[in-house]
Design a protein around this motif. Sequence first.
Motif, PDB file in Angstrom:
ATOM      1  N   THR A   1     -69.811  34.017 -35.643  1.00 24.00           N
ATOM      2  CA  THR A   1     -68.801  33.200 -34.957  1.00 24.00           C
ATOM      3  C   THR A   1     -67.592  33.011 -35.865  1.00 24.00           C
ATOM      4  O   THR A   1     -66.444  33.147 -35.433  1.00 24.00           O
ATOM      5  CB  THR A   1     -69.374  31.832 -34.558  1.00 24.00           C
ATOM      6  N   ALA A   2     -67.852  32.702 -37.132  1.00 28.10           N
ATOM      7  CA  ALA A   2     -66.767  32.530 -38.098  1.00 28.10           C
ATOM      8  C   ALA A   2     -65.966  33.817 -38.249  1.00 28.10           C
ATOM      9  O   ALA A   2     -64.733  33.793 -38.367  1.00 28.10           O
ATOM     10  CB  ALA A   2     -67.330  32.092 -39.447  1.00 28.10           C
ATOM     11  N   THR A   3     -66.655  34.936 -38.227  1.00 27.51           N
ATOM     12  CA  THR A   3     -65.980  36.234 -38.327  1.00 27.51           C
ATOM     13  C   THR A   3     -65.030  36.448 -37.161  1.00 27.51           C
ATOM     14  O   THR A   3     -63.876  36.856 -37.342  1.00 27.51           O
ATOM     15  CB  THR A   3     -67.020  37.375 -38.351  1.00 27.51           C
ATOM     16  N   ASN A   4     -65.505  36.177 -35.954  1.00 31.86           N
ATOM     17  CA  ASN A   4     -64.670  36.361 -34.773  1.00 31.86           C
ATOM     18  C   ASN A   4     -63.518  35.369 -34.733  1.00 31.86           C
ATOM     19  O   ASN A   4     -62.433  35.680 -34.240  1.00 31.86           O
ATOM     20  CB  ASN A   4     -65.515  36.237 -33.502  1.00 31.86           C
ATOM     21  N   LEU A   5     -63.750  34.160 -35.235  1.00 34.13           N
ATOM     22  CA  LEU A   5     -62.689  33.150 -35.244  1.00 34.13           C
ATOM     23  C   LEU A   5     -61.607  33.471 -36.269  1.00 34.13           C
ATOM     24  O   LEU A   5     -60.444  33.096 -36.102  1.00 34.13           O
ATOM     25  CB  LEU A   5     -63.276  31.767 -35.552  1.00 34.13           C
ATOM     26  N   SER A   6     -61.976  34.140 -37.334  1.00 39.82           N
ATOM     27  CA  SER A   6     -61.034  34.424 -38.414  1.00 39.82           C
ATOM     28  C   SER A   6     -59.868  35.272 -37.928  1.00 39.82           C
ATOM     29  O   SER A   6     -58.711  34.874 -38.027  1.00 39.82           O
ATOM     30  CB  SER A   6     -61.759  35.122 -39.559  1.00 39.82           C
ATOM     31  N   SER A   7     -60.169  36.456 -37.403  1.00 40.28           N
ATOM     32  CA  SER A   7     -59.134  37.349 -36.884  1.00 40.28           C
ATOM     33  C   SER A   7     -59.818  38.524 -36.213  1.00 40.28           C
ATOM     34  O   SER A   7     -60.985  38.812 -36.492  1.00 40.28           O
ATOM     35  CB  SER A   7     -58.212  37.851 -37.996  1.00 40.28           C
TER      36      SER A   7
ATOM     37  N   GLU B   1     -63.492  44.936 -38.875  1.00 34.03           N
ATOM     38  CA  GLU B   1     -63.997  45.379 -40.171  1.00 34.03           C
ATOM     39  C   GLU B   1     -65.515  45.277 -40.233  1.00 34.03           C
ATOM     40  O   GLU B   1     -66.202  46.200 -40.717  1.00 34.03           O
ATOM     41  CB  GLU B   1     -63.368  44.548 -41.292  1.00 34.03           C
ATOM     42  N   PHE B   2     -66.051  44.152 -39.750  1.00 38.37           N
ATOM     43  CA  PHE B   2     -67.506  44.006 -39.709  1.00 38.37           C
ATOM     44  C   PHE B   2     -68.119  45.103 -38.840  1.00 38.37           C
ATOM     45  O   PHE B   2     -69.113  45.728 -39.216  1.00 38.37           O
ATOM     46  CB  PHE B   2     -67.888  42.624 -39.150  1.00 38.37           C
ATOM     47  N   GLU B   3     -67.520  45.323 -37.672  1.00 35.21           N
ATOM     48  CA  GLU B   3     -68.078  46.309 -36.751  1.00 35.21           C
ATOM     49  C   GLU B   3     -67.936  47.720 -37.313  1.00 35.21           C
ATOM     50  O   GLU B   3     -68.799  48.577 -37.078  1.00 35.21           O
ATOM     51  CB  GLU B   3     -67.394  46.206 -35.382  1.00 35.21           C
ATOM     52  N   PHE B   4     -66.881  47.961 -38.055  1.00 34.49           N
ATOM     53  CA  PHE B   4     -66.685  49.274 -38.675  1.00 34.49           C
ATOM     54  C   PHE B   4     -67.852  49.601 -39.599  1.00 34.49           C
ATOM     55  O   PHE B   4     -68.413  50.704 -39.554  1.00 34.49           O
ATOM     56  CB  PHE B   4     -65.368  49.281 -39.460  1.00 34.49           C
ATOM     57  N   TRP B   5     -68.245  48.627 -40.437  1.00 33.98           N
ATOM     58  CA  TRP B   5     -69.330  48.888 -41.388  1.00 33.98           C
ATOM     59  C   TRP B   5     -70.691  48.852 -40.714  1.00 33.98           C
ATOM     60  O   TRP B   5     -71.582  49.647 -41.046  1.00 33.98           O
ATOM     61  CB  TRP B   5     -69.260  47.887 -42.544  1.00 33.98           C
ATOM     62  N   PHE B   6     -70.884  47.930 -39.756  1.00 34.30           N
ATOM     63  CA  PHE B   6     -72.144  47.919 -39.009  1.00 34.30           C
ATOM     64  C   PHE B   6     -72.357  49.256 -38.309  1.00 34.30           C
ATOM     65  O   PHE B   6     -73.424  49.876 -38.398  1.00 34.30           O
ATOM     66  CB  PHE B   6     -72.143  46.805 -37.957  1.00 34.30           C
ATOM     67  N   ALA B   7     -71.338  49.700 -37.582  1.00 30.47           N
ATOM     68  CA  ALA B   7     -71.436  50.955 -36.848  1.00 30.47           C
ATOM     69  C   ALA B   7     -71.574  52.133 -37.799  1.00 30.47           C
ATOM     70  O   ALA B   7     -72.313  53.084 -37.524  1.00 30.47           O
ATOM     71  CB  ALA B   7     -70.204  51.130 -35.948  1.00 30.47           C
TER      72      ALA B   7
END
Length: 487
Positions: A162-168, A174-180
């Motif tokens: 949630t904090a990640t999505n709220l940030s920007s 960026e999170f999804e880039f590394w997860f994927a």
Amino acid sequence: METTKVTKVPQQQTGATGHGPANPGSHGGGHGHLQAGLKNRHLSMIAIGGVIGAGLFVGSGAGIASTGPGILLSYLLAGVLVVMVMRMLGEMAVADPQSGSFSAYADRALGRWAGFSIGWLYWFFWVVVLAVEATAGAKILNGWMPGVPQWAFALIVMAVLTATNLSSVSSYGEFEFWFAGIKVVAIMAFIVVGALAIFGVLPGTHSPGMTNLTGNGGFLPHGIGAVFTGMLTVVFAFMGSEIVTLAAGETPDPKTAVRKATNSVIWRIAVFYLGSIAIVVTLIPWNSDAVKGSPYVAVLDHVGIPGAGRVMDVIVLTAVLSCLNSGLYTASRMAFSLSQRGDAPRAFSKVSGRGVPRTAILVSTVFGFFAVFFNYMWPDTVFQFLLNSSGAVALFVWLVIAASQLRLRRILERESPEKLAVRMWLYPYLTWVTIGMIAFVMIYMCTSPDGLTQMILSLAAAAVVLAASFVVGRRRKAAAVEAPAES
């Protein structure tokens, strides 16, 4: 401290197709507009990794066990269906990128009731998914650190993302880039190692030939009907492919991004799903007990990879976190789009100084937490009801996409043919074939007790949302009539 402003629903403004309200620009950031913070590499990896979910690594075992090697046909049929749907969605998204994607197109093509209904059903689907994935991730983490209760891990995971999505939006990207990226590397490594084992090149292995594909009852040990039963499981594993068309609205060049993403869907499905499942059923007997548990762990154990179970736990956890991250992003963007069109509370259109729909994210998270709570307190009653009532939403979404494209294509050809940079193949014939395939899957669902329950409850949920759309529509018309009188 960030400040928020409310995006007002535009008055007397129509989109490119001439139907329904247009989505105001999505590139300004900070002043009522979503921020164009996703880079091309973000969207490329979202598109590539979006089809690789935890269901592929774990859930595919049930399909293999019930269908046999013929599960490859199930994946092929479901893959063809997804390719057709994504091609249609790509055609509309390239012509007119929208933050609400198919919900906005349904609004214009079929009516406000359709955009309202499918948008809220889709939001509901992802809110329930948040609970499923948070619980799945918590179970894995609890297995590593049993001293921490599962609910605490679920809370931590939800709070962090949630904090990640709220940030920007760039933080989400960026999170999804590394997860994927981790998922893609893992599945490609699996395919390479498995292929070497199939050809007997890997040390300590010998080629199984066609033994596991044709032995143990043959390629279709349970008959052709099992292929369609397996297809029901496979279809829902592909839900999420459409996320890239929602995310494209927050890139500097959404049309190019969508075109690349939709054009690559064929090889993504062929490599990641058909390729990896072919490795499993070729190397391991379909009726093996190991396959029923985790087919990918079974293959890694078979070729002698040490710590296969722990390796797969890490990969599955990554897939779970990726799904959670994307689920929260998708739910919030759909709520934002509904608000812009006057189909959700105006507060959902509030955008922070960083260009993210903060209220929409927080509301989606709150409902996600409620769903997690239901999953822990009443997993077999309340939460099972939520699961069943969202079970057929994927099919509803795909049906609406096909119906919308059928109408919008004619409008675009008449009014803006230059915008058709991506075209559905053999229109309208393949569109009608796709609609027939979706209808067949929906009917076939009703032949099993579980499928029938899901279809009935999903239709009931759709009926409730549809009724709400008519209530909102009447209030909107009444307000429009009163406005001129007051002025």
